[in-house]
Design a protein around this motif. Structure first.
Motif, PDB file in Angstrom:
ATOM      1  N   LYS A   1     -15.185  31.580  27.945  1.00 39.31           N
ATOM      2  CA  LYS A   1     -14.544  31.471  26.636  1.00 39.31           C
ATOM      3  C   LYS A   1     -15.607  31.142  25.600  1.00 39.31           C
ATOM      4  CE  LYS A   1      -9.746  30.176  27.606  1.00 39.31           C
ATOM      5  NZ  LYS A   1      -8.675  29.183  27.303  1.00 39.31           N
ATOM      6  N   TYR A   2     -15.560  31.876  24.506  1.00 41.20           N
ATOM      7  CA  TYR A   2     -16.526  31.650  23.437  1.00 41.20           C
ATOM      8  C   TYR A   2     -15.777  31.542  22.118  1.00 41.20           C
ATOM      9  CZ  TYR A   2     -20.295  32.470  20.103  1.00 41.20           C
ATOM     10  OH  TYR A   2     -21.165  32.361  19.054  1.00 41.20           O
ATOM     11  N   ASN A   3     -16.035  30.475  21.376  1.00 43.38           N
ATOM     12  CA  ASN A   3     -15.383  30.255  20.091  1.00 43.38           C
ATOM     13  C   ASN A   3     -16.388  30.396  18.949  1.00 43.38           C
ATOM     14  OD1 ASN A   3     -12.481  29.123  20.728  1.00 43.38           O
ATOM     15  ND2 ASN A   3     -13.861  28.116  22.157  1.00 43.38           N
ATOM     16  N   PHE A   4     -15.961  31.004  17.876  1.00 41.67           N
ATOM     17  CA  PHE A   4     -16.821  31.114  16.693  1.00 41.67           C
ATOM     18  C   PHE A   4     -15.970  31.063  15.432  1.00 41.67           C
ATOM     19  CE2 PHE A   4     -15.518  35.432  17.562  1.00 41.67           C
ATOM     20  CZ  PHE A   4     -15.364  36.014  16.314  1.00 41.67           C
ATOM     21  N   THR A   5     -16.632  30.715  14.336  1.00 41.77           N
ATOM     22  CA  THR A   5     -15.967  30.597  13.037  1.00 41.77           C
ATOM     23  C   THR A   5     -16.519  31.659  12.102  1.00 41.77           C
ATOM     24  OG1 THR A   5     -15.718  28.217  13.334  1.00 41.77           O
ATOM     25  CG2 THR A   5     -15.450  29.063  11.107  1.00 41.77           C
ATOM     26  N   THR A   6     -15.633  32.410  11.465  1.00 40.18           N
ATOM     27  CA  THR A   6     -16.084  33.409  10.496  1.00 40.18           C
ATOM     28  C   THR A   6     -16.494  32.724   9.195  1.00 40.18           C
ATOM     29  OG1 THR A   6     -13.774  33.746   9.831  1.00 40.18           O
ATOM     30  CG2 THR A   6     -14.688  35.274  11.451  1.00 40.18           C
ATOM     31  N   GLU A   7     -17.108  33.482   8.323  1.00 36.11           N
ATOM     32  CA  GLU A   7     -17.660  32.925   7.080  1.00 36.11           C
ATOM     33  C   GLU A   7     -16.596  32.194   6.273  1.00 36.11           C
ATOM     34  OE1 GLU A   7     -20.088  34.401   3.079  1.00 36.11           O
ATOM     35  OE2 GLU A   7     -19.189  35.854   4.443  1.00 36.11           O
ATOM     36  N   MET A   8     -16.943  30.976   5.874  1.00 36.58           N
ATOM     37  CA  MET A   8     -16.063  30.187   5.034  1.00 36.58           C
ATOM     38  C   MET A   8     -16.243  30.608   3.572  1.00 36.58           C
ATOM     39  SD  MET A   8     -14.275  28.091   6.862  1.00 36.58           S
ATOM     40  CE  MET A   8     -14.226  27.324   8.479  1.00 36.58           C
ATOM     41  N   TYR A   9     -15.152  30.732   2.866  1.00 34.37           N
ATOM     42  CA  TYR A   9     -15.214  31.167   1.474  1.00 34.37           C
ATOM     43  C   TYR A   9     -14.122  30.471   0.654  1.00 34.37           C
ATOM     44  CZ  TYR A   9     -15.583  34.284  -2.538  1.00 34.37           C
ATOM     45  OH  TYR A   9     -15.768  34.772  -3.794  1.00 34.37           O
ATOM     46  N   PRO A  10     -14.436  29.931  -0.509  1.00 37.20           N
ATOM     47  CA  PRO A  10     -15.779  29.843  -1.080  1.00 37.20           C
ATOM     48  C   PRO A  10     -16.644  28.816  -0.357  1.00 37.20           C
ATOM     49  CG  PRO A  10     -14.249  28.611  -2.443  1.00 37.20           C
ATOM     50  CD  PRO A  10     -13.426  29.285  -1.382  1.00 37.20           C
ATOM     51  N   CYS A  11     -17.937  29.010  -0.441  1.00 39.47           N
ATOM     52  CA  CYS A  11     -18.874  28.105   0.239  1.00 39.47           C
ATOM     53  C   CYS A  11     -20.077  27.935  -0.678  1.00 39.47           C
ATOM     54  CB  CYS A  11     -19.282  28.702   1.588  1.00 39.47           C
ATOM     55  SG  CYS A  11     -20.159  27.589   2.680  1.00 39.47           S
ATOM     56  N   PHE A  12     -20.066  26.876  -1.481  1.00 42.54           N
ATOM     57  CA  PHE A  12     -21.041  26.724  -2.557  1.00 42.54           C
ATOM     58  C   PHE A  12     -22.378  26.143  -2.103  1.00 42.54           C
ATOM     59  CE2 PHE A  12     -17.461  26.344  -5.956  1.00 42.54           C
ATOM     60  CZ  PHE A  12     -17.227  27.702  -5.828  1.00 42.54           C
ATOM     61  N   VAL A  13     -22.442  25.627  -0.878  1.00 42.34           N
ATOM     62  CA  VAL A  13     -23.702  25.076  -0.367  1.00 42.34           C
ATOM     63  C   VAL A  13     -23.864  25.489   1.091  1.00 42.34           C
ATOM     64  CG1 VAL A  13     -23.714  23.088  -1.930  1.00 42.34           C
ATOM     65  CG2 VAL A  13     -22.633  22.892   0.311  1.00 42.34           C
ATOM     66  N   SER A  14     -25.057  25.362   1.600  1.00 46.69           N
ATOM     67  CA  SER A  14     -25.320  25.716   2.992  1.00 46.69           C
ATOM     68  C   SER A  14     -24.952  24.561   3.925  1.00 46.69           C
ATOM     69  CB  SER A  14     -26.793  26.068   3.184  1.00 46.69           C
ATOM     70  OG  SER A  14     -27.605  24.914   2.996  1.00 46.69           O
ATOM     71  N   LEU A  15     -24.731  24.916   5.180  1.00 45.04           N
ATOM     72  CA  LEU A  15     -24.460  23.900   6.195  1.00 45.04           C
ATOM     73  C   LEU A  15     -25.630  22.927   6.303  1.00 45.04           C
ATOM     74  CD1 LEU A  15     -22.802  22.781   8.599  1.00 45.04           C
ATOM     75  CD2 LEU A  15     -23.915  24.515  10.033  1.00 45.04           C
ATOM     76  N   GLU A  16     -26.846  23.464   6.242  1.00 42.17           N
ATOM     77  CA  GLU A  16     -28.038  22.626   6.387  1.00 42.17           C
ATOM     78  C   GLU A  16     -28.148  21.579   5.275  1.00 42.17           C
ATOM     79  OE1 GLU A  16     -27.960  25.917   6.678  1.00 42.17           O
ATOM     80  OE2 GLU A  16     -28.245  25.971   8.860  1.00 42.17           O
ATOM     81  N   SER A  17     -27.743  21.948   4.059  1.00 42.45           N
ATOM     82  CA  SER A  17     -27.853  21.001   2.942  1.00 42.45           C
ATOM     83  C   SER A  17     -26.914  19.817   3.116  1.00 42.45           C
ATOM     84  CB  SER A  17     -27.562  21.708   1.615  1.00 42.45           C
ATOM     85  OG  SER A  17     -26.200  22.067   1.512  1.00 42.45           O
TER      86      SER A  17
END
Length: 207
Positions: free
Chosen positions: A50-66
């Motif tokens: 089983k593999y889970n993933f999340t599609t692009e979040m929108y709106p997304c004003f900043v990066s995950l890393e920030s």
């Protein structure tokens, strides 16, 4: 609500390529299940995957890393952070008193989303861990036991809250927090005997 997606499968030696036949939705979690795969030249079969993933979040004003840079030592889940980035981005757009250009996001909008997402994700994680640990102490309006185990996270939470309040004011006032915007200026001669002009300014709204 669960939704199935039609797909095609291609196999290259020991690689499997799964190709959606329809557009997948943004802001959604998907699960891929692989089972009943048997080796070509033996009776060995592949265990269920089983593999889970999340599609692009929108709106997304900043990066995950920030956002992770604010809470990198606290081990928050990436999917949780992505969810709260999306939520904070929507809230920033709602709170802003001026239109937001997605291609040229103002600095104060990005800062608000960073701190809002980090704060909400950390706060939710701490609350979800409280019942399991059986602690008591004080976190905002919530009480739990053994506050020393939460001291580091609580300290970060307080810092995030301070920054969040500051950038919230900036978003609500288009980056002009603390200034007054005149609606109109009336030039008026108060008294002819005084022989001078007085400028009367009416403040339309605080910014």
């Amino acid at each position: 609500m669960r939704k199935s997606v039609e797909f095609d499968v291609k196999i290259y030696d020991n690689k499997i390529e799964i190709i959606p036949l329809e557009e997948v939705d943004g802001n959604h979690n998907y699960e891929i299940t692989i089972e009943d795969i048997q080796a070509k030249n033996s009776n060995r079969s592949l265990e269920r995957i089983k593999y889970n993933f999340t599609t692009e979040m929108y709106p997304c004003f900043v990066s995950l890393e920030s956002v992770k840079s604010l809470v990198e030592d606290l081990g928050l889940d990436d999917n949780l952070l992505l969810y709260y980035i999306r939520e904070a981005s929507e809230e920033a757009e709602y709170r802003s008193s001026c239109p937001i250009d997605y291609d040229k996001l103002p600095f104060w909008v990005r800062q608000y989303v960073r701190y809002k997402a980090a704060y909400d994700a950390l706060f939710r994680t701490m609350l979800s861990n409280v019942p399991e640990a059986g602690y008591s102490g004080t976190l905002a309006d919530i009480t739990f036991n053994n506050p020393s185990s939460q001291a580091s996270a609580k300290s970060v939470l307080n810092e995030l809250k301070g920054e969040l309040d500051k950038w919230k004011q900036e978003v609500e006032n288009c980056g002009q927090y603390g200034y007054a915007e005149p609606r109109r200026t009336i030039h008026h001669i108060r008294n002819r005997n005084h022989g001078h002009h007085v400028n009367l300014t009416t403040i339309g709204r605080l910014r």
